[in-house]
Design a protein around this motif. Structure first.
Motif: not given
Ligand code: GLC
Length: 433
Positions: A40, A105, A165, A167, A352-353
């Motif tokens: 991030d 990450q 990243g 999750d 989410y993902w």
């Molecule tokens: C969640 C996301 C990750 C991100 C984090 C903070 O865990 O999956 O990619 O870095 O949130 O935004």
């Protein structure tokens, strides 16, 4: 978009960065994520660079000030206490002076550092601090290429889904079967206090996330042994492509700053990684897939991880196939790029993902496509991204079918990516490896 609309969006995006700015680092969003997160921060630095270059470098410097002695850059730095997040420093117990998590990450720092430096208004004034950062990024790359690729295969494995990243991606479902969910300390999640539980990872997944955490903690976070001791070892094409691209970019930056050894080492890493990436190509899916390192088999899960591969300088035919696939997916999804193939029965538009679209992913994929000469596909992604913002504001992620904003609001890296997309993308050839 009219110049007024352009200025309004840019103003809103900068405002979000300022609101989430904690001085020397930025929180992803208030409430849900109250600390500094690794990728991030690096991507957020790109956003800061649009109006405050010094602050951009500081964002990355703060992250790298918490690099571990072994070279790992942790995925979270817990700068201050906050009860609103779980698992916090008392669970990780990594023993660092300023508490951090114990995993990493995606290594996007080499890419962001080069991009910010390229646009720097005063390169001479920034050269020394950038050079210091380059050395740290190089140590991180060296860490990944050894601790996470102990047999020198050319590809690095993640040992926890959070390292990707992405999750709760569908990619992890199968390898996660080998991770026990029992015997962990009782816990209470906090993410579901801030976001809709139906959009978040499940309890079964959380149990396994924590099992891995406790397992690594029992081995004192010793990265010399964790790879081989982890029941979860997955080679993610997205994670690897980001590393490869960062190696390429770090090499170019190191050359410019007179660090020839660092340049050479990173060019070699990128070359080796690109050759090894071929192993992950699936002709049937027309994209790359994850590889389960414990079974040595590809994981049958067409996720965006395999499309992010285009962020690295993959062969032209592969990049072309990925571009074509995204245009196919765009026929089913009003907004691209979904985090999972909508034609797959496991696709879940809001969870989410497992389906939603994320602006940071859009940025990485469109940047890679533009570099490979596929400007039209890159432009489709850029347009989709800005439409999502116009429709739903600066959310964490979006339902790709309806555009509904999901997760946390006023999200930092989403805002940073908007500032990037407003620049009009960057159709620029990759430096030769
Ligand atoms: C969640 C996301 C990750 C991100 C984090 C903070 O865990 O999956 O990619 O870095 O949130 O935004």
């Amino acid at each position: 978009m009219t110049p007024n609309e352009h200025a309004r969006l840019a103003g809103q995006a900068s405002q979000i960065l300022r609101e989430n700015d904690r001085g020397a680092y930025t929180v992803p969003t208030k409430g849900l994520y109250p600390f500094q997160w690794n990728w991030d921060s690096c991507l957020t630095a790109l956003g800061f660079a649009a109006f405050d270059e010094d602050r951009a470098w500081r964002e990355m410097e703060t992250l790298f000030a918490h690099q571990w002695p072994d070279g790992m850059v942790p995925h979270i730095v817990f700068h201050q206490e906050d009860e609103g997040y779980f698992p916090g420093p008392d669970v990780w117990r990594t023993g660092r002076p300023v508490p951090t998590s114990g995993i990493t990450q995606p290594a996007v720092a080499g890419f962001t550092a080069r991009r910010i430096y390229e646009r720097s208004k005063d390169k001479a004034a920034n050269a020394a601090r950038v050079r210091a950062l380059v050395e740290k990024i190089d140590r991180w790359h060296a860490f990944l290429c050894s601790a996470r690729d102990p047999r020198g295969e050319g590809l690095v494995a993640i040992i926890h889904p959070w390292e990707s990243g992405r999750d709760n991606a569908i990619d992890w479902d199968e390898p996660f079967q080998r991770v026990p969910g029992e015997g962990i300390a009782p816990y209470r999640r906090r993410d579901v206090d801030h976001a809709d539980p139906a959009h978040r990872p499940t309890k079964e997944q959380y149990d396994r996330y924590l099992w891995l955490l406790e397992h690594f903690r029992r081995h004192d976070w010793n990265n010399g042994v964790l790879h081989d001791l982890s029941p979860f070892r997955v080679v993610d094409p997205g994670f690897n492509a980001i590393l490869i691209r960062s190696c390429t970019d770090l090499a170019a930056l190191a050359d410019e700053l007179g660090a020839a050894d660092i340049a050479r080492a990173n060019r070699a890493r990128a070359e080796k990684g690109l050759a090894a990436l071929e192993r992950l190509w699936s002709e049937r899916h027309g994209q790359y897939l994850c590889l389960d390192r414990t079974t040595d088999g590809l994981i049958d899960s067409p996720s965006v991880g395999g499309l992010i591969a285009v962020f690295a300088a993959i062969p032209e035919a592969r990049a072309g196939a990925i571009g074509a696939r995204i245009m196919e997916i765009a026929k089913r999804c009003r907004y691209v790029v979904p985090s999972h193939d909508p034609a797959d029965s496991r696709f879940d538009a809001k969870r989410y993902w497992r389906g939603p679209a994320w602006l940071i992913v859009n940025y990485l994929v469109s940047d890679g496509l533009a570099a490979a000469g596929m400007d039209a596909v890159a432009e489709t992604i850029r347009a989709s991204s800005l439409q999502l913002i116009e429709k739903g504001g600066f959310a964490e992620y979006y339902d790709p079918l309806t555009g509904e904003p999901c997760g946390g609001g006023q999200f930092t890296w989403t805002a940073a990516m908007v500032l990037e997309f407003l620049r009009g993308g960057e159709a620029r050839a990759l430096a030769p490896v």
